[in-house]
Design an enzyme around this catalytic site. Structure first.
Site, short mmCIF file in Angstrom:
data_model
loop_
_atom_site.label_atom_id
_atom_site.label_comp_id
_atom_site.label_asym_id
_atom_site.label_seq_id
_atom_site.Cartn_x
_atom_site.Cartn_y
_atom_site.Cartn_z
N LYS A 87 67.70 41.82 24.35
CA LYS A 87 67.68 40.74 25.35
C LYS A 87 66.77 39.62 24.90
CE LYS A 87 64.76 41.18 28.90
NZ LYS A 87 63.75 40.16 29.21
N ASN A 88 65.54 39.97 24.53
CA ASN A 88 64.57 38.91 24.26
C ASN A 88 64.91 38.13 22.99
OD1 ASN A 88 63.27 39.41 26.61
ND2 ASN A 88 61.61 40.62 25.70
N ARG A 148 61.77 33.08 33.24
CA ARG A 148 60.79 32.27 32.53
C ARG A 148 61.25 31.86 31.14
NH1 ARG A 148 55.63 32.14 33.77
NH2 ARG A 148 55.28 31.92 31.56
N CYS A 171 54.38 34.93 37.54
CA CYS A 171 55.38 35.92 37.93
C CYS A 171 54.67 37.22 38.21
CB CYS A 171 56.46 36.08 36.86
SG CYS A 171 55.90 37.00 35.45
N ARG A 191 50.76 33.93 33.46
CA ARG A 191 51.65 33.50 32.38
C ARG A 191 51.76 31.98 32.21
NH1 ARG A 191 56.93 37.19 32.22
NH2 ARG A 191 56.87 36.59 30.04
N PRO A 192 50.67 31.35 31.81
CA PRO A 192 50.72 29.91 31.59
C PRO A 192 51.57 29.55 30.37
CG PRO A 192 48.60 30.80 30.88
CD PRO A 192 49.35 31.94 31.49
N VAL A 193 51.88 28.26 30.24
CA VAL A 193 52.63 27.81 29.06
C VAL A 193 51.80 26.78 28.27
CG1 VAL A 193 54.98 28.29 29.86
CG2 VAL A 193 53.86 26.16 30.55
N ASP A 194 50.49 26.83 28.48
CA ASP A 194 49.62 25.83 27.82
C ASP A 194 49.75 25.85 26.30
OD1 ASP A 194 48.37 28.44 28.18
OD2 ASP A 194 46.62 27.60 27.21
N GLN A 195 50.01 27.02 25.73
CA GLN A 195 50.09 27.09 24.26
C GLN A 195 51.38 26.45 23.74
OE1 GLN A 195 47.39 28.29 22.35
NE2 GLN A 195 46.54 28.09 24.42
N ASP A 216 55.74 45.89 26.77
CA ASP A 216 57.03 46.18 27.40
C ASP A 216 57.37 47.68 27.40
OD1 ASP A 216 57.31 43.51 27.86
OD2 ASP A 216 58.81 43.14 26.32
N ARG A 270 68.34 43.04 34.86
CA ARG A 270 67.99 41.87 34.03
C ARG A 270 67.88 42.27 32.57
NH1 ARG A 270 63.13 38.30 36.10
NH2 ARG A 270 63.73 37.36 34.13
C1 EPZ Z 1 57.71 37.67 25.71
O1 EPZ Z 1 57.18 36.91 26.80
C2 EPZ Z 1 58.77 38.56 26.28
N1 EPZ Z 1 59.81 37.76 26.92
C3 EPZ Z 1 58.15 39.52 27.28
O2 EPZ Z 1 59.17 40.41 27.69
C4 EPZ Z 1 57.02 40.32 26.60
O3 EPZ Z 1 56.38 41.13 27.55
C5 EPZ Z 1 56.01 39.35 25.98
O4 EPZ Z 1 56.69 38.43 25.08
C6 EPZ Z 1 54.93 40.05 25.18
O5 EPZ Z 1 55.50 40.83 24.18
C7 EPZ Z 1 60.74 37.16 26.19
O6 EPZ Z 1 60.78 37.19 24.97
C8 EPZ Z 1 61.80 36.43 26.93
P1 EPZ Z 1 53.66 35.78 25.52
P2 EPZ Z 1 56.27 35.66 26.52
O7 EPZ Z 1 53.72 34.30 25.54
O8 EPZ Z 1 56.61 35.07 25.22
C9 EPZ Z 1 49.51 34.45 27.44
C10 EPZ Z 1 60.26 41.89 29.21
O9 EPZ Z 1 60.01 42.77 30.05
N2 EPZ Z 1 49.95 33.07 27.23
O10 EPZ Z 1 53.68 36.46 24.19
O11 EPZ Z 1 56.31 34.81 27.74
C11 EPZ Z 1 50.35 35.18 28.48
O12 EPZ Z 1 49.95 34.87 29.79
C12 EPZ Z 1 59.26 40.80 29.02
O13 EPZ Z 1 61.28 41.84 28.53
C13 EPZ Z 1 49.09 32.03 27.50
O14 EPZ Z 1 47.95 32.22 27.90
O15 EPZ Z 1 54.84 36.34 26.41
C14 EPZ Z 1 50.14 36.63 28.08
O16 EPZ Z 1 48.94 37.07 28.62
C15 EPZ Z 1 58.45 40.37 30.14
N3 EPZ Z 1 49.52 30.75 27.30
C16 EPZ Z 1 50.03 36.55 26.55
O17 EPZ Z 1 49.72 35.18 26.26
C17 EPZ Z 1 50.77 30.47 26.83
O18 EPZ Z 1 51.10 29.27 26.66
C18 EPZ Z 1 51.30 36.92 25.78
O19 EPZ Z 1 52.41 36.26 26.35
C19 EPZ Z 1 51.64 31.53 26.55
C20 EPZ Z 1 51.20 32.82 26.75
#
Ligand code: EPZ
Length: 419
Positions: free
Chosen positions: A22-23, A95, A119, A124-128, A307, A399
């Site tokens: 999926k991802n 997201r 969520c 889960r910010p998107v600042d990065q 996950d 999902r």
């Molecule tokens: C991906 O989410 C996956 N989703 C998630 O799958 C998975 O849990 C996660 O990676 C970690 O492996 C998809 O690929 C669609 P991250 P993603 O950005 O990319 C923080 C599932 O069940 N962060 O790697 O959104 C964030 O809050 C799911 O299939 C920031 O601070 O995760 C978290 O603590 C849910 N700022 C950490 O980084 C940012 O701009 C890792 O999140 C981005 C992230």
């Protein structure tokens, strides 16, 4: 609303194939926006999240559809994008929709995408993601819950991520592939889904090196062409099915997945007592006895995946001894704990750790799915519980798991869906 009803039964046995990831598929679908022409993705799982992404791509003006009835393939033709805006109604459903921002910005020079917001599993910010786009010269404005991004032409830049982010790395990597000059991503996520997206980009004519390491270098190119790609097997679905085999002390062959993507999971399952053999695209697990307690900490790849946390915790609830589960990726990913407690699990939460003392057998109970992997964990727990468990709110599981009840039933589980 559908419910899944599980009766604890004997050991699961047999062979089962996983669906496409999926991802990976979600990121690859966003990647298709970078090319003019028809990109075809095969082995795409039939899931609600995939339908949501198709809907988003269509809202942008792309042609995006399943390739014929019964096929696990989608065609995406992004030759024309007439409306580079991803509205709140769609982004709030999923997201991963935010992944269209990078490609839109690179292709159209402007994009407006709703901020995803928090969520269930964390803020889960998107600042990065945004930091990366700014480093490529984009002008960003936050406007009534939307990110308005513009850049006549992106230029290469240097991005050092403060946290390892999978979708952030993917988003910026896609934008950089159509920027002027070289982009260097430091502290890039190393997940297989990042590597797979880089493979698609290479096939489209991009110049991306280093995916799979924490330093990715992208030389921007003028344009990208459409490509065909087969999505790899879902490593998290595979891990979930292996936990189901373990908790019932069964013997199951999981096919269609690369065991290299599952290494840290397989190591932990072995530590719990599983006997595991791997072949290039298959994993055979035999569980001769009750699982042993372990400690584990979730971490970015190649660490133990967040996950898989709920599913392994579900196994540990009936393991021999006391386990410690520490969640380091998301701040609120223990929502399965109160539900597992309803089934008789002995779990004490302390900050980011859960102390799990195994009980001989859980008891079936009505429980509620709170998010995708939490619901998978509840089903794993229910497979070895005494009596019947009714899992409600199963739309969460739909999902991310294609026909989970059919797959488990084919291994001998007593599981059914009720409308
Ligand atoms: C991906 O989410 C996956 N989703 C998630 O799958 C998975 O849990 C996660 O990676 C970690 O492996 C998809 O690929 C669609 P991250 P993603 O950005 O990319 C923080 C599932 O069940 N962060 O790697 O959104 C964030 O809050 C799911 O299939 C920031 O601070 O995760 C978290 O603590 C849910 N700022 C950490 O980084 C940012 O701009 C890792 O999140 C981005 C992230």
């Amino acid at each position: 609303m559908d419910r899944i009803v599980v009766r604890g039964s004997g050991p699961l046995r047999g062979e089962v194939a996983v669906s496409g990831s999926k991802n990976s598929a979600l990121a690859l679908m966003a990647g298709a926006l970078l090319a003019r022409g028809e990109t075809v993705l095969e082995n795409v799982p039939w899931l609600r999240d995939i339908d949501t992404m198709l809907e988003i791509l269509r809202a942008l003006g792309a042609r995006a559809e399943w390739q014929g009835e019964g096929a696990h393939a989608v065609c995406i033709d992004a030759s024309r994008i007439h409306n580079p805006e991803a509205p709140y109604d769609l982004v709030r459903k999923m997201r991963a929709s935010f992944l269209v921002l990078g490609p839109l910005l690179a292709r159209c020079g402007a994009a407006r995408v709703s901020e995803p917001g928090g969520c269930a599993i964390g803020v889960r910010p998107v600042d990065q993601h945004l930091k990366g786009f700014e480093a490529l010269g984009a002008k960003l404005r936050l406007d009534h819950g939307y990110v308005d991004a513009s850049a006549a032409r992106l230029r290469g830049g240097h991005v050092a991520f403060d946290v390892s982010t999978v979708n952030g790395t993917q988003n910026v990597m896609m934008a950089a592939s159509l920027a002027d000059g070289e982009t260097v991503l430091e502290n890039a996520a190393r997940e297989p889904e990042v590597v797979e997206l880089a493979e698609l980009l290479l096939r489209m004519g991009a110049d991306v090196r280093g995916a799979g390491t924490d330093r990715i270098v992208v030389q921007g190119v003028e344009s990208l062409r459409a490509a065909r790609h087969r999505v790899s097997g879902d490593r998290i679905e595979a891990g979930t099915l292996l936990c189901a085999a373990m908790v019932t002390q069964g013997e199951v062959l999981v096919a269609g997945v690369d065991p290299a993507h599952l290494e840290s999971t397989l190591d932990k399952l072995r530590e719990c007592g599983a006997d595991i053999e791997t072949q290039p695209t298959r994993v055979l697990l035999r569980m001769p006895e009750r699982a042993r307690a372990v400690r584990f900490v979730t971490a970015p790849y190649p660490g133990f995946p967040t996950d898989m946390q709920a599913q392994l915790m579900a196994v540990l609830c009936s393991a021999d001894g006391s386990s410690v589960v520490t969640e380091r990726v998301f701040e609120n990913r223990f929502m399965h704990v109160p539900e597992l407690q309803r089934m008789g699990a002995d779990i004490a939460l302390s900050g980011r750790s859960a102390h799990v003392t195994g009980v001989p057998k859980l008891a079936g109970a009505p429980v509620m799915a709170t998010d995708l992997r939490a619901s998978a964990g509840l089903i794993v727990a229910a497979l070895a519980a005494e009596g019947e468990t009714v899992v409600s709110r199963v739309y969460h599981i739909d999902r991310g798991y294609e026909r989970i009840e059919e797959k488990l039933r084919s291994l001998g589980a007593d599981i059914r869906r009720e409308g």
